[in-house]
Scaffold this motif. Structure first.
Motif, PDB file in Angstrom:
ATOM      1  N   TRP A 117       4.184   7.747  -0.812  1.00 12.66           N
ATOM      2  CA  TRP A 117       5.239   6.812  -0.760  1.00 12.66           C
ATOM      3  C   TRP A 117       4.690   5.418  -1.102  1.00 12.66           C
ATOM      4  O   TRP A 117       3.570   5.217  -0.558  1.00 12.66           O
ATOM      5  N   GLN A 118       5.332   4.675  -1.713  1.00  5.67           N
ATOM      6  CA  GLN A 118       5.295   3.092  -1.441  1.00  5.67           C
ATOM      7  C   GLN A 118       5.565   2.806  -0.466  1.00  5.67           C
ATOM      8  O   GLN A 118       7.052   2.742  -0.020  1.00  5.67           O
ATOM      9  N   ALA A 119       4.614   2.080   0.470  1.00  6.78           N
ATOM     10  CA  ALA A 119       5.190   1.654   1.951  1.00  6.78           C
ATOM     11  C   ALA A 119       6.137   0.584   1.737  1.00  6.78           C
ATOM     12  O   ALA A 119       7.160   0.305   2.544  1.00  6.78           O
ATOM     13  N   GLN A 120       6.389  -0.453   0.756  1.00  2.00           N
ATOM     14  CA  GLN A 120       7.297  -1.427   0.561  1.00  2.00           C
ATOM     15  C   GLN A 120       8.584  -0.730   0.110  1.00  2.00           C
ATOM     16  O   GLN A 120       9.584  -1.487   0.247  1.00  2.00           O
ATOM     17  N   THR A 121       8.858   0.509  -0.423  1.00  2.00           N
ATOM     18  CA  THR A 121       9.871   1.059  -0.978  1.00  2.00           C
ATOM     19  C   THR A 121      10.165   2.515  -0.145  1.00  2.00           C
ATOM     20  O   THR A 121      10.412   3.413  -1.100  1.00  2.00           O
ATOM     21  N   LEU A 122       9.863   2.623   0.902  1.00  2.00           N
ATOM     22  CA  LEU A 122       9.491   3.927   1.597  1.00  2.00           C
ATOM     23  C   LEU A 122      11.002   4.810   1.404  1.00  2.00           C
ATOM     24  O   LEU A 122      10.842   5.960   1.010  1.00  2.00           O
ATOM     25  N   GLY A 123      12.394   4.237   1.554  1.00  2.00           N
ATOM     26  CA  GLY A 123      13.339   4.915   1.161  1.00  2.00           C
ATOM     27  C   GLY A 123      13.523   5.686  -0.032  1.00  2.00           C
ATOM     28  O   GLY A 123      14.681   6.535  -0.068  1.00  2.00           O
ATOM     29  N   ASP A 124      13.064   4.915  -0.990  1.00  2.00           N
ATOM     30  CA  ASP A 124      13.375   5.605  -2.291  1.00  2.00           C
ATOM     31  C   ASP A 124      12.634   7.017  -2.472  1.00  2.00           C
ATOM     32  O   ASP A 124      12.778   7.722  -3.559  1.00  2.00           O
ATOM     33  N   GLY A 125      11.752   7.648  -1.460  1.00  2.76           N
ATOM     34  CA  GLY A 125      11.296   8.539  -1.592  1.00  2.76           C
ATOM     35  C   GLY A 125       9.892   8.708  -2.203  1.00  2.76           C
ATOM     36  O   GLY A 125       9.321   7.701  -2.657  1.00  2.76           O
ATOM     37  N   PRO A 126       9.200   9.871  -2.199  1.00  5.66           N
ATOM     38  CA  PRO A 126       7.649   9.911  -2.731  1.00  5.66           C
ATOM     39  C   PRO A 126       7.686   9.625  -4.197  1.00  5.66           C
ATOM     40  O   PRO A 126       8.506   9.992  -4.992  1.00  5.66           O
ATOM     41  N   ILE A 127       6.648   8.851  -4.420  1.00 11.13           N
ATOM     42  CA  ILE A 127       6.274   8.600  -5.942  1.00 11.13           C
ATOM     43  C   ILE A 127       5.313   9.550  -6.354  1.00 11.13           C
ATOM     44  O   ILE A 127       5.363   9.630  -7.798  1.00 11.13           O
ATOM     45  N   ALA A 128       4.819  10.410  -5.468  1.00 11.89           N
ATOM     46  CA  ALA A 128       3.769  11.603  -6.012  1.00 11.89           C
ATOM     47  C   ALA A 128       3.918  12.609  -4.873  1.00 11.89           C
ATOM     48  O   ALA A 128       3.977  12.224  -3.821  1.00 11.89           O
ATOM     49  N   ARG A 129       3.628  13.888  -5.574  1.00 13.28           N
ATOM     50  CA  ARG A 129       3.721  14.954  -4.633  1.00 13.28           C
ATOM     51  C   ARG A 129       2.563  15.625  -5.252  1.00 13.28           C
ATOM     52  O   ARG A 129       2.599  16.036  -6.291  1.00 13.28           O
ATOM     53  N   GLY A 139       0.710  -1.148   0.041  1.00 13.34           N
ATOM     54  CA  GLY A 139       0.074   0.046   0.123  1.00 13.34           C
ATOM     55  C   GLY A 139       0.775   1.239  -0.023  1.00 13.34           C
ATOM     56  O   GLY A 139       2.124   1.300  -0.325  1.00 13.34           O
ATOM     57  N   TYR A 140       0.289   2.312   0.352  1.00 10.57           N
ATOM     58  CA  TYR A 140       0.856   3.639   0.416  1.00 10.57           C
ATOM     59  C   TYR A 140       0.867   4.248   1.732  1.00 10.57           C
ATOM     60  O   TYR A 140       0.047   4.137   2.684  1.00 10.57           O
ATOM     61  N   LEU A 141       2.047   5.167   1.773  1.00 11.97           N
ATOM     62  CA  LEU A 141       1.791   6.126   3.001  1.00 11.97           C
ATOM     63  C   LEU A 141       1.583   7.484   2.487  1.00 11.97           C
ATOM     64  O   LEU A 141       2.203   7.936   1.585  1.00 11.97           O
ATOM     65  N   ILE A 142       0.723   8.262   3.352  1.00  7.93           N
ATOM     66  CA  ILE A 142       0.270   9.496   2.598  1.00  7.93           C
ATOM     67  C   ILE A 142       0.588  10.363   3.761  1.00  7.93           C
ATOM     68  O   ILE A 142       0.226  10.007   5.288  1.00  7.93           O
ATOM     69  N   SER A 143       0.772  11.619   3.651  1.00  3.55           N
ATOM     70  CA  SER A 143       0.999  12.835   4.685  1.00  3.55           C
ATOM     71  C   SER A 143       1.003  13.879   4.270  1.00  3.55           C
ATOM     72  O   SER A 143       1.488  14.197   3.071  1.00  3.55           O
ATOM     73  N   TYR A 144       0.734  15.353   4.839  1.00  6.65           N
ATOM     74  CA  TYR A 144       0.980  16.471   4.555  1.00  6.65           C
ATOM     75  C   TYR A 144       2.114  16.940   4.926  1.00  6.65           C
ATOM     76  O   TYR A 144       2.799  16.642   6.004  1.00  6.65           O
ATOM     77  N   VAL A 145       2.822  17.568   4.042  1.00  2.00           N
ATOM     78  CA  VAL A 145       4.194  18.045   4.220  1.00  2.00           C
ATOM     79  C   VAL A 145       4.334  19.607   3.999  1.00  2.00           C
ATOM     80  O   VAL A 145       3.813  20.218   2.822  1.00  2.00           O
ATOM     81  N   SER A 146       4.882  20.197   4.956  1.00  2.00           N
ATOM     82  CA  SER A 146       4.834  21.855   4.943  1.00  2.00           C
ATOM     83  C   SER A 146       6.188  22.300   4.901  1.00  2.00           C
ATOM     84  O   SER A 146       7.169  21.668   5.723  1.00  2.00           O
ATOM     85  N   GLU A 147       6.426  23.597   4.495  1.00  2.37           N
ATOM     86  CA  GLU A 147       7.580  24.391   4.503  1.00  2.37           C
ATOM     87  C   GLU A 147       6.909  25.729   4.433  1.00  2.37           C
ATOM     88  O   GLU A 147       6.616  26.250   3.479  1.00  2.37           O
ATOM     89  N   ALA A 148       7.298  26.596   5.769  1.00  2.00           N
ATOM     90  CA  ALA A 148       6.935  27.999   5.601  1.00  2.00           C
ATOM     91  C   ALA A 148       5.456  28.192   5.204  1.00  2.00           C
ATOM     92  O   ALA A 148       4.542  27.656   5.911  1.00  2.00           O
ATOM     93  N   ASN A 149       5.227  28.862   3.882  1.00  2.00           N
ATOM     94  CA  ASN A 149       3.779  28.958   3.551  1.00  2.00           C
ATOM     95  C   ASN A 149       3.249  28.135   2.385  1.00  2.00           C
ATOM     96  O   ASN A 149       2.328  28.264   1.773  1.00  2.00           O
TER      97      ASN A 149
END
Length: 493
Positions: free
Chosen positions: A448-460, A431-441
């Motif tokens: 992320w693909q949960a099985q390959t989390l360390g590869d970074g997000p597959i979509a933003r 499955g997938y891990l999903i989160s809101y990510v913020s910086e400043a404004n």
């Protein structure tokens, strides 16, 4: 191109010097509710994500009567993204509690805040801004002080009103009430430090009625925050961090952590009575959040984050508005992932820290709540003293080791992620891990693909409005929402 509609402007009034939860870019409230459809993405949104990612948090509108603001005073606001067929729609909505509605009508704050001391407790506003779950086809927002939950529609997240569970329970429930997605039950506790019983425990069935409730005998008022559930049991917490009883008798509040008093964990059958509970003693600690628990022969195995320093040392010169930063920062509380075992045959308990890193705000594949699972997705405490996280760790609970991680670029922060099972997936981590990510404004949704989390997000997914730091999040499966709504329709005919 995304279409953005401003649904409502909010008359923000809360302000206090030195209070970063009102003025820091990572936390200051947003002043409008929006709907954003057909969001663009960097990388394709997987078409096998079906459901709702919803996160609750505090978005203060009016000033507390004293003028002193605690983060938990902030009115509940959900940030919700609906995924279907490779597309995403974002909405943020205030939780229209009875208190917030009264303040909007008056045009000013009507309630005291948590920093106003003991006398404020009876008059506190239920902000319903701590957690959110999906139960009986509706989202329910929850309050850290065991207030009545509020019902939100699963399609547009409008507030449907407070939930009295069809008249079967009009009192509050715990912020971290558990939904067993396999049975449809909602498992909760309630606590009080004003009158007995100091704790009550109960279960709401899949049709939203109380199926069992019982009083739990405690030696005095406590401040439990979470619990564990297994297939057949619930594990309640009686921890030695509580309001000083001598001061309570004088109408004053001061937290006390008694290192000479054991932590007690009470194992009760899911539908049992208070007389059935069995208490197990462990080292003194406080615990905000649990991970998961399951039955293993005669034992219950449970993972949670015990705190090494439940009451941090606060420098004498700290401004009043910044004191809460120490209590709301994992860098100061120092949580550690800990394995507990409660043997129902011998009555013995054991515990061991299984990871020395400073992590918290966990999530799992919710289909495995209460049964043996392998993976926990824990978040890394950010260095700055706020309720912010800087990345995700994938932890193997069976082998007690980290197996993967992703650290956000410097300057970016996230909250609790959710696990979204892939439609048609078979494995626990498919499955997938999903989160809101913020910086400043600026804010984005990371996938992320949960099985390959360390590869970074597959979509933003860039969002048209920033998202303040928040509290807890939940994944609502589209199939669960549709099934509950069909059942409700059938029952109404």
């Amino acid at each position: 191109m995304a279409e953005v509609i401003v649904d409502r402007k909010l008359p923000l009034q809360a302000s206090e010097e030195h209070n970063e939860y009102l003025h820091h870019d990572a936390f200051r409230p947003v002043d409008k509710e929006i709907t954003a459809t057909d969001l663009s993405s960097i990388g394709d949104i997987p078409k096998d994500i079906d459901g709702v990612y919803i996160r609750n948090g505090h978005n203060p509108v009016y000033q507390p009567k004293s003028g002193r603001y605690h983060w938990f005073d902030g009115d509940g606001m959900v940030h919700a993204t609906t995924f279907a067929d490779g597309k995403a729609t974002f909405r943020n909505r205030m939780v229209m509690t009875t208190g917030l509605a009264a303040e909007m009508e008056a045009g000013r704050g009507l309630y005291p805040g948590l920093r106003d001391g003991f006398e404020a407790e009876e008059g506190l506003k239920n902000s319903s801004g701590t957690d959110v779950v999906l139960h009986n086809g509706e989202f329910k927002t929850l309050f850290s002080r065991c207030g009545q939950p509020y019902r939100l529609a699963a399609d547009d997240f409008r507030t449907l009103g407070p939930d009295d569970f069809k008249g079967s329970w009009e009192r509050g429930i715990s912020a971290h009430s558990k939904v067993d997605e396999r049975t449809g039950e909602l498992i909760f506790f309630n606590y009080s430090f004003n009158s007995e019983p100091f704790m009550e425990y109960g279960v709401i069935d899949k049709d939203n009625r109380v199926s069992s409730v019982t009083a739990i005998d405690l030696p005095g008022p406590r401040l439990p925050h979470d619990s564990w559930v297994t297939e057949n049991y619930t594990v309640l917490h009686d921890l030695p961090l509580y309001w000083d009883s001598a001061l309570l008798a004088l109408g004053k509040k001061k937290l006390k952590f008694d290192r000479d008093l054991a932590s007690r964990f009470g194992v009760i059958p899911r539908h049992g009575s208070g007389g059935d509970i069995r208490w197990f003693e462990c080292e003194p600690t406080y615990m905000l959040h649990t991970v998961n628990a399951w039955e293993d022969g005669d034992e219950i195995v449970a993972f949670g984050f015990k705190q090494l320093t439940p009451i941090p040392k606060i420098p004498r010169e700290t401004p009043s508005a910044r004191v809460q930063n120490y209590f709301l920062s994992f860098q100061f509380n120092q949580p550690r992932l800990t394995e507990y075992r409660f043997n129902l045959r011998t009555g013995k308990a054991s515990e061991r820290i299984v990871d020395e890193q400073c992590l918290e705000m966990p999530n799992i594949n919710a289909r495995y709540l209460g049964i043996r699972n392998r993976y926990a997705y824990n978040t890394m405490a950010a260095e700055i003293p706020y309720f912010l996280m800087s990345g995700i760790q994938k932890f193997d609970l069976q082998n007690r080791r980290e197996v993967d991680r992703y650290e956000l670029p410097k300057g970016k922060y996230m909250g609790q992620p959710v696990f979204s099972p892939r439609v048609g997936g078979k494995d626990e981590d498919d499955g997938y891990l999903i989160s809101y990510v913020s910086e400043a404004n600026h804010a984005e949704i990371y996938i992320w693909q949960a099985q390959t989390l360390g590869d970074g997000p597959i979509a933003r997914i860039p969002l048209p409005q920033r998202i303040p730091g928040g509290s807890h999040a939940y994944w609502g499966n589209g199939s669960d929402i549709r099934e509950a709504q069909m059942r409700q329709t059938a029952n109404s005919h």
